[in-house]
Motif scaffolding. Structure first.
Motif, mmCIF file in Angstrom:
data_model
loop_
_atom_site.group_PDB
_atom_site.id
_atom_site.type_symbol
_atom_site.label_atom_id
_atom_site.label_comp_id
_atom_site.label_asym_id
_atom_site.label_seq_id
_atom_site.Cartn_x
_atom_site.Cartn_y
_atom_site.Cartn_z
ATOM 1 N N ALA A 102 11.061 -17.083 6.149
ATOM 2 C CA ALA A 102 10.696 -15.827 6.804
ATOM 3 C C ALA A 102 9.178 -15.716 6.879
ATOM 4 N N VAL A 103 8.671 -15.268 8.030
ATOM 5 C CA VAL A 103 7.228 -15.158 8.248
ATOM 6 C C VAL A 103 6.934 -13.779 8.847
ATOM 7 N N LEU A 104 6.021 -13.060 8.217
ATOM 8 C CA LEU A 104 5.598 -11.751 8.719
ATOM 9 C C LEU A 104 4.239 -11.907 9.394
ATOM 10 N N THR A 105 4.128 -11.366 10.613
ATOM 11 C CA THR A 105 2.906 -11.512 11.406
ATOM 12 C C THR A 105 2.468 -10.157 11.951
ATOM 13 N N VAL A 106 1.167 -9.916 11.903
ATOM 14 C CA VAL A 106 0.550 -8.788 12.591
ATOM 15 C C VAL A 106 -0.513 -9.351 13.528
ATOM 16 N N LYS A 107 -0.430 -8.988 14.807
ATOM 17 C CA LYS A 107 -1.461 -9.351 15.776
ATOM 18 C C LYS A 107 -2.014 -8.069 16.376
ATOM 19 N N ARG A 108 -3.312 -8.072 16.618
ATOM 20 C CA ARG A 108 -3.927 -6.912 17.255
ATOM 21 C C ARG A 108 -5.135 -7.364 18.060
ATOM 22 N N LEU A 119 8.691 -10.070 12.478
ATOM 23 C CA LEU A 119 9.325 -10.785 11.383
ATOM 24 C C LEU A 119 10.091 -11.954 11.996
ATOM 25 N N ARG A 120 9.722 -13.166 11.588
ATOM 26 C CA ARG A 120 10.270 -14.386 12.189
ATOM 27 C C ARG A 120 11.068 -15.171 11.157
ATOM 28 N N LEU A 149 -2.828 -11.895 11.343
ATOM 29 C CA LEU A 149 -2.584 -11.980 9.908
ATOM 30 C C LEU A 149 -1.143 -12.413 9.738
ATOM 31 N N GLU A 150 -0.921 -13.518 9.023
ATOM 32 C CA GLU A 150 0.421 -14.075 8.913
ATOM 33 C C GLU A 150 0.661 -14.587 7.495
ATOM 34 N N THR A 151 1.862 -14.329 6.988
ATOM 35 C CA THR A 151 2.212 -14.810 5.659
ATOM 36 C C THR A 151 3.715 -15.039 5.562
ATOM 37 N N THR A 152 4.106 -15.992 4.735
ATOM 38 C CA THR A 152 5.532 -16.173 4.469
ATOM 39 C C THR A 152 5.981 -15.100 3.478
ATOM 40 N N VAL A 153 7.240 -14.715 3.588
ATOM 41 C CA VAL A 153 7.825 -13.749 2.654
ATOM 42 C C VAL A 153 9.108 -14.354 2.089
ATOM 43 N N GLY A 154 9.443 -13.957 0.884
ATOM 44 C CA GLY A 154 10.535 -14.602 0.180
ATOM 45 C C GLY A 154 11.928 -14.259 0.672
#
Length: 198
Positions: free
Chosen positions: A62-68, A55-56, A84-89
């Motif tokens: 705010a940006v949530l990222t999953v890397k694998r 969580l960045r 997989l990356e997306t902004t969150v509110g």
């Protein structure tokens, strides 16, 4: 998920890299401060599986990222990850949601990043508490050419994560192992970027 392909270059002169990017016609979105929280389960099973859950907070967003690791074997001179990356509110709400699911903060890290577009690549000039790096994201065909155009030495390239590089730095300096790497108060005072509050 999309594939992220990148290499990092250590011991970079960020001022010189900036001048070369400007001279080469690169476009920048500016410099900004980042605060990152990496989450894992208590048994660190995500780390064992090579999965990053982050969580960045950057530029008020705010940006949530999953890397694998990618599905199937990929032979590459670059570090390749599925991302997989997306902004969150709401940063605080997202953190609370992750913790409600049983995740906790494994470590935190900070950096100042200056992002450029150049020769078909994304070039990041990264200032971290333990050193300066250039990260180039692109393809097998574009990253080496971009690095060569910037005068980067292939011998300084690495596929390692900043987490691993921090641990390597600490071991090399005879410091106790510590996964988090955040700026000290003295370092923060010398940064010429706005440090926003989460």
């Amino acid at each position: 998920m999309v594939l992220e392909c990148e290499l990092k270059y250590a011991h970079a002169d960020l001022g010189e890299m900036r001048r070369r990017l400007e001279a080469g016609g690169g476009d920048t979105s500016g410099r900004y401060f980042e605060s990152n929280l990496v989450f894992d389960r208590p048994d660190r099973s995500l780390k064992v599986a090579g999965i990053l859950l982050r969580l960045r907070w950057r530029q008020g967003q705010a940006v949530l990222t999953v890397k694998r690791p990618p599905a199937g074997e990929i032979v590459s001179s670059l570090k390749v990850s599925e991302e997989l990356e997306t902004t969150v509110g709401d940063f605080a709400a997202m953190r609370a949601a992750l913790e409600a699911l049983g995740f906790s903060v494994a470590f935190a890290y900070e950096k100042v990043r200056e992002k450029w577009k150049h020769l078909g690549c994304t070039v990041c000039l990264d200032h971290l508490p333990f050193g300066d790096y250039v990260e180039i994201e692109g393809s097998e065909g574009t990253v080496p050419g971009c690095a060569a155009a910037l005068g980067l030495d292939p011998a300084t390239s690495t596929k390692a994560t900043y987490h691993a590089l921090n641990l390597e730095h600490r071991a090399g300096q005879g410091l106790a192992s510590e996964e988090s790497f955040v700026f000290s108060e003295a370092q923060r005072a010398s940064l010429d970027v706005k440090i926003g509050k989460v």
